[in-house]
Design an enzyme around this catalytic site. Structure first.
Site, PDB file in Angstrom:
ATOM      1  N   ASP A  90      46.627  45.796  37.847  1.00 46.38           N
ATOM      2  CA  ASP A  90      45.539  45.325  37.897  1.00 46.38           C
ATOM      3  C   ASP A  90      45.328  43.581  37.751  1.00 46.38           C
ATOM      4  OD1 ASP A  90      42.446  45.356  38.067  1.00 46.38           O
ATOM      5  OD2 ASP A  90      42.349  45.852  35.958  1.00 46.38           O
TER       6      ASP A  90
ATOM      7  N   ASN B 212      44.740  41.448  40.434  1.00 46.56           N
ATOM      8  CA  ASN B 212      44.871  40.713  41.862  1.00 46.56           C
ATOM      9  C   ASN B 212      43.986  39.956  42.031  1.00 46.56           C
ATOM     10  OD1 ASN B 212      47.303  42.278  42.070  1.00 46.56           O
ATOM     11  ND2 ASN B 212      46.441  43.686  43.580  1.00 46.56           N
TER      12      ASN B 212
ATOM     13  N   HIS C 272      46.025  40.514  46.331  1.00 48.96           N
ATOM     14  CA  HIS C 272      46.487  41.959  46.793  1.00 48.96           C
ATOM     15  C   HIS C 272      48.063  41.654  47.497  1.00 48.96           C
ATOM     16  CE1 HIS C 272      43.252  43.770  45.593  1.00 48.96           C
ATOM     17  NE2 HIS C 272      42.501  43.297  46.553  1.00 48.96           N
TER      18      HIS C 272
ATOM     19  N   LEU D 228      65.510  56.715  42.366  1.00 45.15           N
ATOM     20  CA  LEU D 228      64.098  56.616  41.700  1.00 45.15           C
ATOM     21  C   LEU D 228      63.354  57.287  42.394  1.00 45.15           C
ATOM     22  CD1 LEU D 228      62.393  54.781  39.866  1.00 45.15           C
ATOM     23  CD2 LEU D 228      62.083  53.312  41.691  1.00 45.15           C
TER      24      LEU D 228
HETATM   25  C1  IPE Z   1      42.347  50.495  38.660  1.00 49.64           C
HETATM   26  O1  IPE Z   1      41.854  49.165  38.631  1.00 49.64           O
HETATM   27  C2  IPE Z   1      42.807  51.081  39.988  1.00 49.64           C
HETATM   28  C3  IPE Z   1      43.978  50.244  40.517  1.00 49.64           C
HETATM   29  C4  IPE Z   1      44.720  49.207  39.915  1.00 49.64           C
HETATM   30  C5  IPE Z   1      44.453  50.682  41.726  1.00 49.64           C
HETATM   31  P1  IPE Z   1      40.276  48.772  38.930  1.00 49.64           P
HETATM   32  O2  IPE Z   1      40.321  47.303  38.997  1.00 49.64           O
HETATM   33  O3  IPE Z   1      39.659  49.453  40.113  1.00 49.64           O
HETATM   34  O4  IPE Z   1      39.700  49.315  37.548  1.00 49.64           O
HETATM   35  P2  IPE Z   1      38.139  48.897  36.954  1.00 49.64           P
HETATM   36  O5  IPE Z   1      37.254  49.210  37.866  1.00 49.64           O
HETATM   37  O6  IPE Z   1      38.185  47.627  36.312  1.00 49.64           O
HETATM   38  O7  IPE Z   1      37.958  49.748  35.594  1.00 49.64           O
HETATM   39  C1  IPE Z   2      44.127  45.631  41.498  1.00 52.46           C
HETATM   40  O1  IPE Z   2      43.506  44.487  41.260  1.00 52.46           O
HETATM   41  C2  IPE Z   2      44.297  46.237  42.641  1.00 52.46           C
HETATM   42  C3  IPE Z   2      43.505  47.176  43.188  1.00 52.46           C
HETATM   43  C4  IPE Z   2      42.365  47.662  42.449  1.00 52.46           C
HETATM   44  C5  IPE Z   2      43.599  47.537  44.662  1.00 52.46           C
HETATM   45  P1  IPE Z   2      42.055  44.001  41.515  1.00 52.46           P
HETATM   46  O2  IPE Z   2      41.626  43.868  42.759  1.00 52.46           O
HETATM   47  O3  IPE Z   2      41.348  45.282  40.625  1.00 52.46           O
HETATM   48  O4  IPE Z   2      41.902  42.742  40.561  1.00 52.46           O
HETATM   49  P2  IPE Z   2      40.553  42.324  39.609  1.00 52.46           P
HETATM   50  O5  IPE Z   2      40.500  43.258  38.541  1.00 52.46           O
HETATM   51  O6  IPE Z   2      39.482  42.120  40.242  1.00 52.46           O
HETATM   52  O7  IPE Z   2      41.316  40.951  39.033  1.00 52.46           O
HETATM   53 MG    MG Z   3      40.657  45.150  38.682  1.00 50.01          MG
END
Ligand code: IPE
Ligand code: IPE
Ligand code: MG
Length: 250
Positions: free
Chosen positions: A22, A24, A39, A133
């Site tokens: 999480d 990105n 991403h 792995l």
């Molecule tokens: C969880 O992250 C999903 C992934 C990392 C793929 P999110 O960014 O979607 O989660 P919430 O919405 O903050 O809980």
């Molecule tokens: C996680 O990073 C990747 C996916 C959920 C695909 P986010 O896109 O949720 O990044 P934030 O949480 O907005 O920073």
């Molecule tokens: Mg996120």
């Protein structure tokens, strides 16, 4: 701790690590870049994490790439993510195979387009007999989806008379879940400072050690993973026993 730590530096290592990658979007925002740049940058962290897991002889690595709720994001971001996923699968297929990695995609594939489904199958088939792995990519995955599909298949088997309703025990339910043939996660990692499960693996996290770090996913690397290993090595996993019972067994 540095990326030069050896497997023997850690007393106890997890067999299965599950990571919510999480942060990105926030990483990109900090740099005044579009979310997609975050991403893209996250792929490097995946590569470093995989490399470190191989060095440490970790058996299973599960990465949350796209949740069943992430379809709610702007259409442009969703299609970018799908494109990134398919390109990464294409580009990395041979490398994964050379590294003896077995790749599996877990989640509901029914919403993927044909090209993506095919590419997933190509890589899964190519790497199916690899013994290194096991890399699980949780894509359109949700813990609630996993339990739901298990319950549906159990109901189906009861209807067909394959099993009886009395046979529905916790062990039996587990057999219908994703990665039933693999050990449950020992270590859960979530980056970016959020402390929630966000519908990632639910059932199989029952006794998993939870590690949270403020580091954003694109900044995560081997040293950060080593910190999680160090945290894990210090935990006493009791599984309901008392501490005294655990030390006696040791
Ligand atoms: C969880 O992250 C999903 C992934 C990392 C793929 P999110 O960014 O979607 O989660 P919430 O919405 O903050 O809980
Ligand atoms: C996680 O990073 C990747 C996916 C959920 C695909 P986010 O896109 O949720 O990044 P934030 O949480 O907005 O920073
Ligand atoms: Mg996120």
């Amino acid at each position: 701790m540095s990326s030069h730590s050896k497997q023997s530096d850690f007393q106890i290592l997890p067999r299965h690590i599950a990571i919510i990658m999480d942060g990105n979007g926030r990483w990109a925002k900090k740099k005044f870049l579009p979310r997609l740049a975050g991403h893209k940058a996250g792929i490097q962290s995946v590569q470093q994490t995989v490399k470190r897991c191989i060095e440490m002889k970790i058996e299973v690595l599960t990465l949350f790439a796209f949740s069943s709720e992430n379809w709610k994001r702007p259409e442009e971001e969703v299609s970018h993510l799908m494109h990134l996923f398919i390109t990464a699968l294409k580009n990395e297929a041979n490398k994964l195979h050379e590294q003896n990695i077995q790749l599996r995609v877990i989640g509901d594939r029914s919403r993927f387009d044909e090209k993506l489904t095919q590419q997933i199958e190509v890589v899964e088939n190519l790497t199916a007999n690899n013994t290194g792995l096991k890399l699980l990519l949780a894509t359109n995955y949700g813990g609630q989806w996993d339990i739901t599909q298990a319950v549906q298949r159990i109901a189906c088997d009861i209807e067909k008379g394959v099993i009886s309703s009395e046979a529905v025990t916790a062990e039996q339910i587990q057999k219908y879940l994703s990665f039933a043939d693999l050990p449950d996660p020992d270590l859960f990692i979530r980056t970016s400072g959020e402390q929630r499960i966000s519908n990632f693996i639910l059932w199989q996290l029952a006794y998993t050690e939870l590690y949270f770090t403020d580091v954003l996913w694109p900044d995560f690397n081997a040293d950060e993973l080593d910190k999680a290993f160090a945290f894990f090595a210090k935990r006493e996993r009791r599984f309901g026993f008392t501490s005294e019972q655990i030390t006696q067994v040791k």
